[in-house]
Design a protein around this motif. Structure first.
Motif, short mmCIF file in Angstrom:
data_model
loop_
_atom_site.label_atom_id
_atom_site.label_comp_id
_atom_site.label_asym_id
_atom_site.label_seq_id
_atom_site.Cartn_x
_atom_site.Cartn_y
_atom_site.Cartn_z
N LYS A 123 0.80 -0.79 0.21
CA LYS A 123 0.02 0.07 -0.09
C LYS A 123 1.04 1.60 0.21
N ILE A 124 1.69 1.01 -1.18
CA ILE A 124 2.74 2.33 -1.44
C ILE A 124 2.47 3.36 -2.48
N LYS A 125 2.79 4.04 -2.73
CA LYS A 125 2.53 4.73 -3.69
C LYS A 125 3.72 5.54 -4.81
N VAL A 126 4.01 4.29 -5.87
CA VAL A 126 5.82 4.21 -5.93
C VAL A 126 5.26 4.98 -7.44
N ASN A 127 6.24 5.61 -8.38
CA ASN A 127 6.49 6.16 -9.89
C ASN A 127 7.26 5.83 -10.90
N ALA A 128 6.09 5.24 -11.51
CA ALA A 128 6.86 4.41 -13.53
C ALA A 128 6.31 5.56 -14.74
N PHE A 129 8.11 5.83 -15.15
CA PHE A 129 8.46 6.58 -15.79
C PHE A 129 8.86 5.55 -16.55
N VAL A 130 7.84 5.67 -18.04
CA VAL A 130 7.20 4.34 -19.22
C VAL A 130 7.94 5.31 -20.68
N VAL A 131 8.30 3.86 -21.37
CA VAL A 131 8.59 4.41 -22.63
C VAL A 131 7.68 3.41 -23.68
N GLY A 132 6.85 4.03 -24.01
CA GLY A 132 5.47 3.91 -24.53
C GLY A 132 5.93 2.44 -25.32
N ASN A 151 -3.90 1.06 -11.76
CA ASN A 151 -3.27 0.96 -10.25
C ASN A 151 -3.43 2.40 -9.82
N PRO A 152 -4.26 2.63 -8.38
CA PRO A 152 -3.66 3.60 -8.06
C PRO A 152 -2.93 4.44 -7.71
N LEU A 153 -1.92 3.11 -6.56
CA LEU A 153 -1.22 4.16 -6.63
C LEU A 153 0.37 4.21 -6.97
N VAL A 154 0.06 3.50 -8.27
CA VAL A 154 1.97 3.72 -9.27
C VAL A 154 0.93 4.98 -10.54
N ALA A 155 1.81 5.75 -10.46
CA ALA A 155 1.62 7.31 -10.95
C ALA A 155 2.79 6.93 -12.58
N VAL A 156 1.87 6.86 -13.34
CA VAL A 156 2.29 6.67 -14.68
C VAL A 156 2.72 8.51 -15.81
N TYR A 157 4.10 8.28 -15.52
CA TYR A 157 4.58 9.21 -16.43
C TYR A 157 5.56 9.17 -17.43
N ASN A 158 5.83 10.04 -18.16
CA ASN A 158 6.29 10.31 -19.50
C ASN A 158 8.31 10.32 -19.42
N HIS A 159 8.03 9.07 -20.21
CA HIS A 159 9.59 9.07 -20.24
C HIS A 159 10.67 9.03 -21.29
N SER A 160 9.71 9.42 -22.65
CA SER A 160 9.47 9.20 -24.56
C SER A 160 9.82 7.91 -24.88
N TYR A 161 9.02 8.18 -25.92
CA TYR A 161 8.74 6.85 -26.78
C TYR A 161 9.71 5.90 -26.73
N THR A 162 11.06 6.04 -27.24
CA THR A 162 11.41 6.04 -28.25
C THR A 162 12.43 5.52 -26.79
N HIS A 163 12.60 5.82 -25.89
CA HIS A 163 14.44 5.94 -24.79
C HIS A 163 15.10 6.73 -26.31
N GLU A 186 3.48 10.62 -25.01
CA GLU A 186 1.99 11.31 -24.45
C GLU A 186 0.41 10.81 -25.17
N GLU A 187 0.62 11.14 -26.57
CA GLU A 187 -0.21 10.40 -27.59
C GLU A 187 -0.59 9.08 -26.99
N LEU A 188 -0.04 8.64 -26.96
CA LEU A 188 -0.26 6.95 -27.16
C LEU A 188 -1.14 6.75 -25.83
N ILE A 189 -0.23 6.94 -24.09
CA ILE A 189 -0.74 6.61 -23.37
C ILE A 189 -1.53 8.12 -21.82
N LYS A 190 -1.65 9.03 -23.08
CA LYS A 190 -3.04 9.95 -22.31
C LYS A 190 -2.02 9.98 -20.10
N PHE A 191 -1.64 10.67 -20.04
CA PHE A 191 -0.79 10.70 -19.16
C PHE A 191 -1.65 11.61 -17.55
N ASP A 192 -2.67 11.42 -17.37
CA ASP A 192 -2.82 12.12 -15.92
C ASP A 192 -2.28 13.89 -15.67
#
Ligand code: ZN
Length: 315
Positions: A123-132, A151-163, A186-192
């Motif tokens: 029950k902890i918050k974590v952050n994921a910087f994802v590569v689409g 998952n409401p405990l995972v915040a999903v953020y932008n780490h670029s599409y191709t890295h 951003e278009e692919l994932i629709k970040f909050d």
């Protein structure tokens, strides 16, 4: 609070802007250099800032905006004054909660599902910087991305599409293209929320802060910031061998490093430590066990687990 007329207030404000606000202190010259320094700083800032905060004081100190003067009757050198003030601010910060930001880069990868499960289990918050692009590498990676998103405990953020296909020098040499790569993600994932981390760069651009480690990525960071993004680097990084799930830096050592950053206030923002890991570190049971043990220690220490969009928590 000291009484002060409007003219002097303006003078103080102007002097503050010119980075030396103690030069406008004909208010109580003799108290400088004595133990009263903390209360003087307090008083001046009550005047200068409407709502003085611990962070504002720390920032003034860190950016050398405080000008200490030595009182000939009670001489204490400037270095000692500065150290005393720093120690007293540290003690003040220690009365407040401490915030840890677990950040996982480069998912979805093998390992992402374990991170998702851990967040739920503890029950902890974590952050994921994802590569689409990684979500297009098979149905399980798309599943993992969706686990994160749902998952409401995972915040999903932008780490670029191709890295940048891991050719970062080339990637950042065309900042417009690099920026568009983030927009594609951003278009692919629709970040909050608009939070990003630049591949391979420890760059911070948010609020009035701008800290660049490697200059060639600065134009990309600035374009993202202009577009409304906050860009975050990290304070402490932990590396495991992703294949074996082993590390040269045992749980105890990395835990102590985080605690030192918290206690010394040596992180980018005091009482807020951003901790970097990568999803593929946790594809084996041994890697997962290490993460589990570390999280247990951080929980036992009473740290609060936070989302990057709330960074930094200030007092
Ligand atoms: Zn990365």
């Amino acid at each position: 609070m000291l009484k002060i007329n409007e003219g002097l207030l303006t003078l103080c404000a102007i002097t503050l802007a010119s980075l030396s606000f103690f030069s406008c202190q004909n208010i109580s010259n003799s108290a400088f250099g004595s133990q009263k320094i903390d209360s003087i700083v307090e008083n001046l800032e009550v005047i200068i800032f409407d709502k003085p905060t611990l962070h504002a004081k720390w920032d003034s100190l860190r950016k050398n905006q405080l000008k200490f003067t030595v009182d000939s009757l009670n001489p204490v050198d400037k270095k000692t004054q500065k150290r005393r003030l720093k120690d007293s601010l540290r003690r003040e910060f220690d009365k407040h909660p401490k915030h840890i930001y677990l950040t996982f880069d480069d998912g979805p990868l093998v390992g992402s599902r374990a991170i998702d499960s851990l967040a739920r289990a503890k029950k902890i918050k974590v952050n994921a910087f994802v590569v689409g692009r990684h979500s297009a590498m098979g149905k399980y990676r798309l599943r993992d991305l969706n686990l994160y998103i749902e998952n409401p405990l995972v915040a999903v953020y932008n780490h670029s599409y191709t890295h940048g296909y891991n050719r970062l020098q080339t990637f950042y040499s065309n900042s417009q293209k690099a920026f568009q790569d983030f927009k594609k993600n951003e278009e692919l994932i629709k970040f909050d929320s608009k939070v990003a981390r630049l591949p391979g760069r420890n760059i911070w651009v948010y609020d009035n802060e701008r800290k660049i480690d490697i200059q060639n990525a600065a134009p990309t960071a600035d374009s993202l910031f202009k577009d409304g993004y906050k860009i975050f680097g990290w304070d402490v990084e932990w590396r495991l061998n992703s294949v074996s799930g082993t590390t040269n830096v045992p749980v105890e050592s990395i835990f102590n490093k985080i605690v030192n950053f918290m206690d010394n206030k040596s992180s980018k923002e005091p009482n807020n430590v951003v901790f970097l890991m990568h999803d593929d570190m946790f594809q084996t049971r041994s890697g997962q066990k290490l993460l589990n043990d570390l999280v247990d220690k951080l929980i036992a220490k009473g740290y609060k687990f936070e989302f990057m969009e709330d960074y930094p928590v200030k007092y």
